[in-house]
Design a protein around this motif. Structure first.
Motif, PDB file in Angstrom:
ATOM      1  N   ASP A 147      26.490  -6.633  38.606  1.00 42.78           N
ATOM      2  CA  ASP A 147      27.569  -6.971  39.536  1.00 42.78           C
ATOM      3  C   ASP A 147      27.270  -8.243  40.318  1.00 42.78           C
ATOM      4  O   ASP A 147      27.457  -8.304  41.543  1.00 42.78           O
ATOM      5  N   LEU A 148      26.826  -9.262  39.621  1.00 38.94           N
ATOM      6  CA  LEU A 148      26.611 -10.574  40.241  1.00 38.94           C
ATOM      7  C   LEU A 148      27.920 -11.369  40.179  1.00 38.94           C
ATOM      8  O   LEU A 148      28.527 -11.494  39.117  1.00 38.94           O
ATOM      9  N   THR A 149      28.329 -11.912  41.317  1.00 37.31           N
ATOM     10  CA  THR A 149      29.510 -12.775  41.384  1.00 37.31           C
ATOM     11  C   THR A 149      29.078 -14.139  41.900  1.00 37.31           C
ATOM     12  O   THR A 149      28.471 -14.237  42.970  1.00 37.31           O
ATOM     13  N   VAL A 150      29.372 -15.176  41.136  1.00 37.94           N
ATOM     14  CA  VAL A 150      29.084 -16.551  41.558  1.00 37.94           C
ATOM     15  C   VAL A 150      30.380 -17.331  41.484  1.00 37.94           C
ATOM     16  O   VAL A 150      31.028 -17.374  40.433  1.00 37.94           O
ATOM     17  N   GLN A 151      30.761 -17.961  42.586  1.00 40.59           N
ATOM     18  CA  GLN A 151      32.025 -18.679  42.660  1.00 40.59           C
ATOM     19  C   GLN A 151      31.812 -20.065  43.246  1.00 40.59           C
ATOM     20  O   GLN A 151      31.016 -20.247  44.172  1.00 40.59           O
ATOM     21  N   ARG A 152      32.540 -21.039  42.698  1.00 46.31           N
ATOM     22  CA  ARG A 152      32.581 -22.393  43.241  1.00 46.31           C
ATOM     23  C   ARG A 152      31.184 -22.959  43.461  1.00 46.31           C
ATOM     24  O   ARG A 152      30.895 -23.617  44.466  1.00 46.31           O
TER      25      ARG A 152
ATOM     26  N   ASP B 274      11.943  -9.620  30.338  1.00 45.97           N
ATOM     27  CA  ASP B 274      13.224  -9.245  29.753  1.00 45.97           C
ATOM     28  C   ASP B 274      14.301  -9.299  30.831  1.00 45.97           C
ATOM     29  O   ASP B 274      14.075  -8.902  31.977  1.00 45.97           O
ATOM     30  N   TRP B 275      15.490  -9.747  30.426  1.00 46.40           N
ATOM     31  CA  TRP B 275      16.602  -9.891  31.356  1.00 46.40           C
ATOM     32  C   TRP B 275      17.785  -9.068  30.884  1.00 46.40           C
ATOM     33  O   TRP B 275      18.159  -9.125  29.700  1.00 46.40           O
ATOM     34  N   THR B 276      18.382  -8.329  31.820  1.00 47.16           N
ATOM     35  CA  THR B 276      19.622  -7.620  31.563  1.00 47.16           C
ATOM     36  C   THR B 276      20.632  -8.027  32.622  1.00 47.16           C
ATOM     37  O   THR B 276      20.397  -7.827  33.815  1.00 47.16           O
ATOM     38  N   VAL B 277      21.735  -8.620  32.178  1.00 49.73           N
ATOM     39  CA  VAL B 277      22.807  -9.044  33.077  1.00 49.73           C
ATOM     40  C   VAL B 277      24.058  -8.276  32.678  1.00 49.73           C
ATOM     41  O   VAL B 277      24.514  -8.370  31.533  1.00 49.73           O
ATOM     42  N   SER B 278      24.617  -7.526  33.621  1.00 53.33           N
ATOM     43  CA  SER B 278      25.800  -6.734  33.295  1.00 53.33           C
ATOM     44  C   SER B 278      26.825  -6.822  34.410  1.00 53.33           C
ATOM     45  O   SER B 278      26.481  -6.979  35.590  1.00 53.33           O
ATOM     46  N   ASP B 279      28.103  -6.757  34.012  1.00 53.69           N
ATOM     47  CA  ASP B 279      29.216  -6.734  34.968  1.00 53.69           C
ATOM     48  C   ASP B 279      29.185  -7.926  35.908  1.00 53.69           C
ATOM     49  O   ASP B 279      29.463  -7.803  37.104  1.00 53.69           O
ATOM     50  N   ALA B 280      28.858  -9.090  35.359  1.00 49.58           N
ATOM     51  CA  ALA B 280      28.812 -10.312  36.157  1.00 49.58           C
ATOM     52  C   ALA B 280      30.132 -11.067  36.039  1.00 49.58           C
ATOM     53  O   ALA B 280      30.793 -11.038  35.003  1.00 49.58           O
ATOM     54  N   THR B 281      30.492 -11.761  37.110  1.00 53.77           N
ATOM     55  CA  THR B 281      31.655 -12.652  37.112  1.00 53.77           C
ATOM     56  C   THR B 281      31.176 -13.999  37.628  1.00 53.77           C
ATOM     57  O   THR B 281      30.817 -14.137  38.800  1.00 53.77           O
ATOM     58  N   VAL B 282      31.160 -14.990  36.727  1.00 55.22           N
ATOM     59  CA  VAL B 282      30.572 -16.285  37.052  1.00 55.22           C
ATOM     60  C   VAL B 282      31.619 -17.373  36.838  1.00 55.22           C
ATOM     61  O   VAL B 282      32.115 -17.554  35.721  1.00 55.22           O
ATOM     62  N   THR B 283      31.958 -18.084  37.907  1.00 52.88           N
ATOM     63  CA  THR B 283      32.889 -19.201  37.831  1.00 52.88           C
ATOM     64  C   THR B 283      32.193 -20.420  38.424  1.00 52.88           C
ATOM     65  O   THR B 283      31.951 -20.474  39.640  1.00 52.88           O
ATOM     66  N   THR B 284      31.844 -21.401  37.566  1.00 53.22           N
ATOM     67  CA  THR B 284      31.002 -22.504  38.015  1.00 53.22           C
ATOM     68  C   THR B 284      31.560 -23.850  37.585  1.00 53.22           C
ATOM     69  O   THR B 284      32.378 -23.952  36.671  1.00 53.22           O
ATOM     70  N   ARG B 285      31.033 -24.889  38.237  1.00 56.57           N
ATOM     71  CA  ARG B 285      31.469 -26.246  37.940  1.00 56.57           C
ATOM     72  C   ARG B 285      30.751 -26.833  36.727  1.00 56.57           C
ATOM     73  O   ARG B 285      31.237 -27.789  36.126  1.00 56.57           O
ATOM     74  N   GLU B 286      29.584 -26.277  36.359  1.00 55.55           N
ATOM     75  CA  GLU B 286      28.818 -26.862  35.269  1.00 55.55           C
ATOM     76  C   GLU B 286      28.480 -25.838  34.180  1.00 55.55           C
ATOM     77  O   GLU B 286      29.119 -25.808  33.142  1.00 55.55           O
TER      78      GLU B 286
END
Length: 366
Positions: free
Chosen positions: A258-263, A276-288
């Motif tokens: 549940d990571l959210t990254v905006q702007r 090891d990395w597990t990323v789930s239910d993320a919402t990522v909106t980025t400039r790059e």
């Protein structure tokens, strides 16, 4: 047989003689063996409480005591060296405007205080706990207009920050590099911090960051570069920052939910990591770039996530571990060179399952 009045009198005299032979303090010692008496010391600047200053009450308190501070503005710098509870039930303000390079609250040594209910403003440093070994707790408190909100490098205790806020700092919200404890930050906001929201570079330990918001940081939401330990990042939002979460050269396993990254420029940045990395239910909106990885050796899983970026959705060129991306959508809206998933020169073991990619290209190692 009913005892006579003279017999009862003799019994009472005998009992009083026995009690007189008991050494003084035995009763108190026996109580101390089973329970520890604690006191509550009250503070009010108007003189109606036990003490007029917080520091005087803290100095008089023993381990386990409570210092209860009544509402008001206190122009003090507090040092806590005991395991006391320092609480402002109805809020109290610590104001550092009368000090040069002042510190609102300093925890020392192995002290493990529980601090609750304070607003600390106009200090150079809000809470200082560098080189401490105790399991201190900061709860339901605010640091505003400081250079650093919480300064705790080289701490080895399992400290906790909860239900708090840091705002308008020159540098980081929490600066805790080279720590070795297993600490927790939860339900906390970092707003308009000049550096990272949380800077814990070169630390070791298993940590939890949950339910935090970083809004308008001058650098990254969480910078855990060079760390060794297993991380849990849960229900975290980063807005208007350079990077949501950065972990360059980290050595532990990461679970990000549940990571959210905006702007922000980039959502997640890793390089030269081995866990090891597990990323789930993320919402990522980025400039790059949504997720940037390079030279990683651990296994990666991204699922149930949405990535919307300008140039690259996932950059995983040169990675050496297995990758699984599933049940996710990736949208890249930049120029003709924009790529949804860039996995050039990556090792074998890539899997894209139910991934909707809207971009000009997909370059995935087969």
């Amino acid at each position: 047989m009913t005892p006579t009045r003279s017999t009862l009198l003799a019994l009472l005299v005998s009992l009083s003689l026995v009690l007189a032979t008991v050494p003084a303090g035995v009763t108190a010692i026996q109580m101390t063996d089973t329970q520890t008496a604690t006191d509550t010391l009250t503070v009010d600047r108007d003189g109606s409480a036990d003490y007029r200053s917080i520091q005087a009450a803290v100095d008089a308190a023993d381990s386990g005591d409570t210092v209860a501070v009544r509402p008001g503005v206190y122009y003090e710098q507090i040092t806590v060296a005991e395991n006391v509870t320092l609480v402002a039930p109805d809020r109290a303000i610590l104001d550092g405007s009368r000090f040069v390079n002042g510190t609102a609250l300093r925890v020392t040594g192995a002290a493990a205080p529980n601090v609750t209910g304070f607003t600390m403003r106009n200090y150079r440093l809000g809470v200082v706990a560098n080189d401490t070994t105790g399991d201190w707790t900061l709860r339901d408190s605010t640091v505003i207009r400081a250079s650093v909100g919480v300064y705790a490098p080289n701490a080895s205790g399992n400290w906790t920050i909860a239900d708090s806020a840091v705002s308008s700092t020159t540098y980081s919200g929490v600066f805790a590099r080279a720590t070795t404890g297993e600490w927790t930050i939860r339900d906390t906001r970092f707003v308009e911090v000049g550096g990272d929201g949380v800077d814990v570079r070169r630390s070791t330990g298993d940590w939890t960051v949950s339910d935090i918001v970083v809004d308008r940081s001058g650098a990254d939401g969480v910078d855990a570069s060079g760390t060794t330990g297993d991380w849990t990042v849960r229900n975290t939002t980063v807005r208007r920052s350079d990077t949501g979460v950065k972990a360059i050269a980290s050595r532990g396993d990461w679970t990000v939910t549940d990571l959210t990254v905006q702007r922000s420029d980039t959502g997640l940045v890793t390089a030269s990591t081995s866990g090891d990395w597990t990323v789930s239910d993320a919402t990522v909106t980025t400039r790059e770039i949504g997720v940037f990885t390079a030279r990683t050796t651990g296994a990666w899983t991204i699922r149930n996530s949405t990535i919307d970026s300008r140039f690259q959705g996932i950059h995983a060129a040169g990675t050496n571990g297995s990758w699984t991306v599933s049940d996710s959508s990736i949208t890249v809206s930049g120029n003709a060179d924009a790529i949804g998933v860039d996995a050039r020169d990556a090792a074998e073991g890539w899997s894209l399952d139910s991934v909707d990619i809207q971009s000009t290209g997909v370059d995935v190692a087969e």
